[in-house]
Design an enzyme around this catalytic site. Structure first.
Site, PDB file in Angstrom:
ATOM      1  N   CYS A 240       0.869  -1.185   0.000  1.00 51.58           N
ATOM      2  CA  CYS A 240       0.000   0.000   0.000  1.00 51.58           C
ATOM      3  C   CYS A 240       0.901   1.229   0.000  1.00 51.58           C
ATOM      4  O   CYS A 240       1.981   1.210  -0.578  1.00 51.58           O
ATOM      5  CB  CYS A 240      -0.948  -0.009   1.192  1.00 51.58           C
ATOM      6  SG  CYS A 240      -0.117   0.008   2.800  1.00 51.58           S
ATOM      7  N   GLY A 241       0.485   2.302   0.649  1.00 52.58           N
ATOM      8  CA  GLY A 241       1.304   3.500   0.706  1.00 52.58           C
ATOM      9  C   GLY A 241       2.438   3.406   1.708  1.00 52.58           C
ATOM     10  O   GLY A 241       3.578   3.781   1.415  1.00 52.58           O
TER      11      GLY A 241
END
Length: 289
Positions: A240-241
């Site tokens: 993800c981020g």
């Protein structure tokens, strides 16, 4: 599978009936991005589920690296949660404000460290308060405990291993960032990062797994994952981020009985900030997960 929900997710009704039992620990793991314009610490101080302990994901982390909320060492984790009065055999219920955003990361973290009775509250604090359930503002204090970790290093992917996965396509890659960030039509929220995704990755935005903060049923989770091009019979690495919302995909996979999965802890904060990692733009490559 019928309309059954995840065995790792508990309802507000269930939690309310269990509050106060000596083996139960409730953790407020709320975490927000700047764009969400919410302050997790202020919200906790203003009212939290009775008995809930604040679990700050930026504090219980490895501060020797520049990346955000990197997984701590087993010894550091054990010391930190032991001071909070949590043992590895306790029943642990994690929640966040939104319902299915940051809490799965702490669910995953405790499981990686060896705890097994770990659950996520369906609907989160927003759902709890919307139903008119009680809150408290006092900070609970529990006697320190010994948390004995049993760290499963195989479930955590570092940069070198992620490079090998991308090069070999040995594992499917599921990316929990928004579709816009994945395709590079939206900027990254952190400065200095390239936009796009890892070659071969599939887009599974974290928000597709819940409705109103409540986790989807097992058939819905299965359909969501398969529609993204992920084969549930094959291994998966989630990303993800910054390693937070990747755990939502992990929670969905584990709920469906998929145990051959890993989480890339550095995620896009690490991959996208380097100049020597391959990045592609646009939608996922068809049929090449």
């Amino acid at each position: 599978m019928s309309e059954e929900k995840s065995r790792f997710v508990v309802s507000a009704d269930w939690l309310q009936a269990e509050l106060g039992k000596p083996d139960l620990r409730v953790l407020d793991a709320s975490f927000y991005l700047p764009a969400q314009k919410r302050d997790a610490d202020a919200e906790y101080a203003g009212g939290h589920i009775p008995g809930a302990i604040r679990f700050d994901q930026d504090k219980i982390a490895d501060h020797s690296v520049a990346l955000p909320h990197t997984i701590p060492s087993p010894d550091q984790f054990a010391a930190e949660v032991g001071k909070l009065g949590i043992g590895e055999n306790d029943r642990i219920v994690v929640y966040d404000g939104i319902g299915m955003f940051a809490s799965p990361r702490v669910w995953w973290l405790f499981r990686v460290m060896g705890a097994r009775n770990v659950f996520v509250l369906d609907g989160g604090l927003d759902g709890w308060t919307a139903e008119g359930r009680a809150l408290e503002t006092s900070t609970p204090r529990y006697e320190p405990k010994t948390f004995t970790p049993s760290y499963d290093a195989e479930r955590v992917v570092n940069l070198d291993t992620m490079r090998e996965i991308v090069d070999s396509r040995a594992l499917q890659i599921a990316d929990a960032r928004s579709a816009g960030r994945f395709a590079a039509v939206e900027p990254e929220p952190r400065a200095g990062m390239r936009s796009g995704h890892m070659p071969g990755a599939r887009s599974l935005p974290s928000g597709v797994f819940a409705n109103g903060g409540r986790f989807k049923t097992l058939p819905q989770l299965k359909q969501t994952i398969e529609d993204a091009g992920i084969d549930l019979s094959k291994p998966v690495v989630t990303s993800c981020g910054s390693g937070i919302t990747a755990a939502i995909i992990t929670l969905a996979l584990e709920s469906l009985g998929h145990t051959d999965n890993k989480l890339y802890d550095g995620s896009w904060s690490e991959w996208g900030s380097r100049e020597d990692t391959p990045v592609v733009t646009g939608p996922p490559e068809p049929g090449k997960a």
